[in-house]
Design a protein around this motif. Structure first.
Motif, PDB file in Angstrom:
ATOM      1  N   TYR A 241     -32.991 -49.605 -29.669  1.00 37.95           N
ATOM      2  CA  TYR A 241     -34.521 -49.011 -28.697  1.00 37.95           C
ATOM      3  C   TYR A 241     -35.612 -49.741 -29.392  1.00 37.95           C
ATOM      4  N   ALA A 242     -35.484 -50.823 -28.751  1.00 38.02           N
ATOM      5  CA  ALA A 242     -37.042 -52.040 -28.598  1.00 38.02           C
ATOM      6  C   ALA A 242     -38.362 -50.879 -28.587  1.00 38.02           C
ATOM      7  N   LYS A 243     -39.045 -50.651 -27.029  1.00 35.02           N
ATOM      8  CA  LYS A 243     -39.577 -50.541 -26.587  1.00 35.02           C
ATOM      9  C   LYS A 243     -40.095 -49.170 -27.544  1.00 35.02           C
ATOM     10  N   GLU A 244     -41.263 -49.078 -28.018  1.00 34.92           N
ATOM     11  CA  GLU A 244     -42.000 -47.611 -28.205  1.00 34.92           C
ATOM     12  C   GLU A 244     -41.952 -46.645 -27.820  1.00 34.92           C
ATOM     13  N   ASN A 245     -41.713 -46.058 -26.851  1.00 38.14           N
ATOM     14  CA  ASN A 245     -41.257 -44.537 -25.966  1.00 38.14           C
ATOM     15  C   ASN A 245     -40.151 -44.093 -26.129  1.00 38.14           C
ATOM     16  N   GLU A 246     -39.256 -45.541 -26.104  1.00 36.56           N
ATOM     17  CA  GLU A 246     -37.721 -44.969 -26.526  1.00 36.56           C
ATOM     18  C   GLU A 246     -37.402 -45.257 -28.082  1.00 36.56           C
ATOM     19  N   ALA A 247     -38.272 -45.881 -28.616  1.00 30.52           N
ATOM     20  CA  ALA A 247     -38.125 -45.079 -30.220  1.00 30.52           C
ATOM     21  C   ALA A 247     -38.143 -44.312 -30.449  1.00 30.52           C
ATOM     22  N   ASN A 248     -39.527 -43.524 -30.017  1.00 31.72           N
ATOM     23  CA  ASN A 248     -40.136 -42.377 -29.890  1.00 31.72           C
ATOM     24  C   ASN A 248     -38.775 -41.317 -29.916  1.00 31.72           C
ATOM     25  N   PHE A 249     -38.593 -41.542 -28.421  1.00 30.02           N
ATOM     26  CA  PHE A 249     -37.568 -40.259 -28.077  1.00 30.02           C
ATOM     27  C   PHE A 249     -36.829 -40.507 -28.549  1.00 30.02           C
ATOM     28  N   ALA A 250     -35.649 -41.333 -29.415  1.00 28.45           N
ATOM     29  CA  ALA A 250     -34.863 -41.777 -29.895  1.00 28.45           C
ATOM     30  C   ALA A 250     -34.757 -40.807 -31.456  1.00 28.45           C
ATOM     31  N   GLY A 251     -36.335 -40.933 -31.924  1.00 28.54           N
ATOM     32  CA  GLY A 251     -36.139 -40.903 -33.007  1.00 28.54           C
ATOM     33  C   GLY A 251     -36.923 -38.854 -32.833  1.00 28.54           C
ATOM     34  N   TYR A 252     -37.225 -38.473 -31.465  1.00 25.43           N
ATOM     35  CA  TYR A 252     -37.621 -37.638 -31.030  1.00 25.43           C
ATOM     36  C   TYR A 252     -35.673 -36.060 -31.742  1.00 25.43           C
ATOM     37  N   LEU A 253     -34.753 -36.608 -30.519  1.00 21.92           N
ATOM     38  CA  LEU A 253     -33.546 -36.760 -29.935  1.00 21.92           C
ATOM     39  C   LEU A 253     -33.339 -36.325 -31.750  1.00 21.92           C
ATOM     40  N   SER A 254     -33.317 -37.459 -32.653  1.00 28.64           N
ATOM     41  CA  SER A 254     -32.894 -37.048 -34.025  1.00 28.64           C
ATOM     42  C   SER A 254     -33.467 -36.057 -35.087  1.00 28.64           C
ATOM     43  N   ALA A 255     -35.259 -36.310 -35.387  1.00 30.56           N
ATOM     44  CA  ALA A 255     -35.590 -35.128 -35.526  1.00 30.56           C
ATOM     45  C   ALA A 255     -35.656 -33.799 -35.224  1.00 30.56           C
ATOM     46  N   LYS A 256     -35.296 -33.043 -33.921  1.00 27.46           N
ATOM     47  CA  LYS A 256     -35.100 -31.759 -33.948  1.00 27.46           C
ATOM     48  C   LYS A 256     -33.539 -31.578 -33.850  1.00 27.46           C
ATOM     49  N   SER A 257     -33.164 -32.386 -33.967  1.00 29.53           N
ATOM     50  CA  SER A 257     -31.723 -31.877 -34.730  1.00 29.53           C
ATOM     51  C   SER A 257     -31.260 -31.705 -35.734  1.00 29.53           C
ATOM     52  N   SER A 258     -32.518 -32.164 -36.506  1.00 29.42           N
ATOM     53  CA  SER A 258     -32.420 -31.548 -38.565  1.00 29.42           C
ATOM     54  C   SER A 258     -32.081 -31.048 -39.111  1.00 29.42           C
ATOM     55  N   GLN A 259     -31.321 -30.539 -39.410  1.00 31.18           N
ATOM     56  CA  GLN A 259     -31.237 -28.815 -40.330  1.00 31.18           C
ATOM     57  C   GLN A 259     -32.670 -28.699 -41.328  1.00 31.18           C
ATOM     58  N   ASP A 260     -33.608 -29.954 -41.344  1.00 28.01           N
ATOM     59  CA  ASP A 260     -34.880 -29.371 -42.040  1.00 28.01           C
ATOM     60  C   ASP A 260     -35.795 -29.151 -41.475  1.00 28.01           C
ATOM     61  N   ALA A 261     -36.489 -28.047 -41.378  1.00 29.81           N
ATOM     62  CA  ALA A 261     -37.359 -27.752 -40.830  1.00 29.81           C
ATOM     63  C   ALA A 261     -38.869 -28.705 -40.588  1.00 29.81           C
ATOM     64  N   LEU A 262     -39.341 -29.267 -41.808  1.00 31.68           N
ATOM     65  CA  LEU A 262     -40.099 -30.518 -42.031  1.00 31.68           C
ATOM     66  C   LEU A 262     -40.029 -31.789 -41.168  1.00 31.68           C
ATOM     67  N   PHE A 263     -38.726 -32.040 -40.497  1.00 38.91           N
ATOM     68  CA  PHE A 263     -38.564 -33.055 -40.090  1.00 38.91           C
ATOM     69  C   PHE A 263     -39.122 -32.155 -38.453  1.00 38.91           C
ATOM     70  N   ARG A 264     -37.672 -31.697 -37.968  1.00 41.06           N
ATOM     71  CA  ARG A 264     -38.282 -30.664 -36.374  1.00 41.06           C
ATOM     72  C   ARG A 264     -40.173 -30.785 -36.267  1.00 41.06           C
ATOM     73  N   TYR A 265     -40.751 -29.960 -37.729  1.00 45.07           N
ATOM     74  CA  TYR A 265     -42.219 -29.596 -37.455  1.00 45.07           C
ATOM     75  C   TYR A 265     -42.082 -31.020 -37.624  1.00 45.07           C
ATOM     76  N   SER A 266     -42.699 -32.295 -38.290  1.00 45.04           N
ATOM     77  CA  SER A 266     -43.076 -33.440 -38.046  1.00 45.04           C
ATOM     78  C   SER A 266     -42.738 -34.444 -36.758  1.00 45.04           C
ATOM     79  N   VAL A 267     -41.682 -33.917 -35.817  1.00 42.32           N
ATOM     80  CA  VAL A 267     -41.509 -34.878 -34.594  1.00 42.32           C
ATOM     81  C   VAL A 267     -42.688 -33.625 -33.490  1.00 42.32           C
ATOM     82  N   TYR A 268     -42.143 -32.505 -34.221  1.00 41.36           N
ATOM     83  CA  TYR A 268     -43.505 -31.436 -32.426  1.00 41.36           C
ATOM     84  C   TYR A 268     -45.124 -32.074 -32.466  1.00 41.36           C
ATOM     85  N   PHE A 269     -45.424 -32.364 -34.105  1.00 42.00           N
ATOM     86  CA  PHE A 269     -46.696 -31.794 -34.373  1.00 42.00           C
ATOM     87  C   PHE A 269     -47.194 -33.535 -33.775  1.00 42.00           C
TER      88      PHE A 269
END
Length: 359
Positions: A241-269
């Motif tokens: 996912y080369a484009k920054e908006n798409e890499a951000n979205f892939a990052g969002y989908l993964s981070a919000k799937s994490s079992q670690d609360a800080l990963f989920r916090y980081s993406v929503y922040f």
């Protein structure tokens, strides 16, 4: 002489072929992004991922040293009046050859992903212009998520100061996402701390992907709560996912799937900041009302981040920002640096398809 001529013909032929191929997003998606590139990227990660240091960073360092040497050598010849028309013609041809080699290598190894159909196509999202109400609804959901994550994200935050925990956590987040979306399967880990992290504070970057080595580099000197989303974002680049908006979205989908609360916090922040940029431009009063709803801990983190950015702000960063913005525009991202913020359109399309509870 004959070999040089053949090399030029091959390179120019490849460059023209790449440019023509890039004009057909469906073909790029099918044959390159979903066919050739996954093989290339896995091979790169197998080759370099096991090393504890960034091969790509060393490569960049050597390139800079070489360029400085060339600049010194050329300047010295100019001062000594040892240049002539033949010298400058030879230098021009050498430079052109290097530029074409870099263009071909960059695109074959990763750059063609800028021309793919992308994540919205893969997920069947209808990305279109959104209203202010859409934006407010999205931000209200993000505020709700941040309230729920504020306390849990602080319980064991310092554990992610250990780089291995940070990187393994991002890989695990993609593993969770891949249970439902196999297209986000990430194998053969190759995520490393940038050798130039402190320099990155002055140049304004939190992470980057090296297409020549397939490594994802993270600036591990920025505030800790920023690093999980950055790591997931850079892995998104590794997945094509080369484009920054798409890499951000892939990052969002993964981070919000994490079992670690800080990963989920980081993406929503981060997503709150991206969304707020657009809402404030339309309705500053509503934006400030939403700001007031944020928990005190999150407001404190925003202050920490602002102070960090302020501490390292310098004239060079402005120039680098401008150059990077032009690079993004040259690679199918007309918004320049604002391309990062454009992930908001994907988020709106996502909740319209799956409901706000999916955010």
């Amino acid at each position: 002489m004959w070999r040089k001529k053949n090399a030029w013909l091959v390179l120019i032929g490849l460059a023209i072929s790449i440019k023509i191929f890039s004009l057909f997003p469906d073909a790029v998606e099918k044959y390159y992004a979903s066919g050739i590139y996954p093989v290339i990227s896995k091979l790169q990660r197998i080759l370099f991922g096991w090393l504890p240091f960034s091969v790509g960073d060393i490569f960049y360092g050597l390139v800079i040293i070489w360029l400085l040497y060339k600049l010194y050598h050329t300047t010295r010849r100019i001062v000594k009046r040892q240049t002539n028309k033949k010298y400058w013609l030879h230098a021009l041809l050498q430079t052109a050859f290097v530029v074409v080699v870099v263009y071909v290598s960059f695109n074959l190894l990763w750059g063609l992903n800028y021309n793919r159909r992308g994540v919205a196509y893969q997920l069947g999202l209808k990305v279109e212009r959104y209203s202010k109400n859409d934006l407010v609804q999205l931000m209200q959901t993000i505020v709700y998520r941040l309230h729920a994550l504020d306390s849990p994200s602080r319980v064991n935050r310092q554990a992610l100061a250990r780089k291995r925990n940070l990187f393994d956590g991002a890989v695990s987040a993609y593993g969770q996402l891949a249970h439902n979306e196999t297209k986000f399967t990430y194998s053969f880990q190759s995520v490393k701390p940038s050798l130039y992290s402190y320099l990155g504070n002055y140049l304004g970057y939190t992470g980057y992907y090296n297409p020549f080595s397939g490594e994802a580099q993270v600036n591990t000197t920025v505030p800790l709560f920023v690093q999980p989303f950055t790591t997931c974002h850079e892995i998104g680049h590794q997945l094509g996912y080369a484009k920054e908006n798409e890499a951000n979205f892939a990052g969002y989908l993964s981070a919000k799937s994490s079992q670690d609360a800080l990963f989920r916090y980081s993406v929503y922040f981060d997503l709150y900041s991206y969304s707020r940029y657009y809402l404030y431009a339309q309705d500053s009063i509503t934006a400030k009302q939403l700001d007031a709803q944020l928990p005190a801990g999150i407001k404190a983190d925003h202050r920490v981040l602002r102070e960090f950015v302020k501490k390292y702000r310098n004239p060079v960063e402005v120039i680098i920002d401008k150059l990077y913005g032009e690079y993004l525009k040259a690679n199918e991202q007309p918004g320049g640096k604002l391309s990062y913020n454009e992930v908001v359109a994907w988020l709106v399309a996502y909740y319209k398809k799956f409901g706000t509870e999916a955010i």
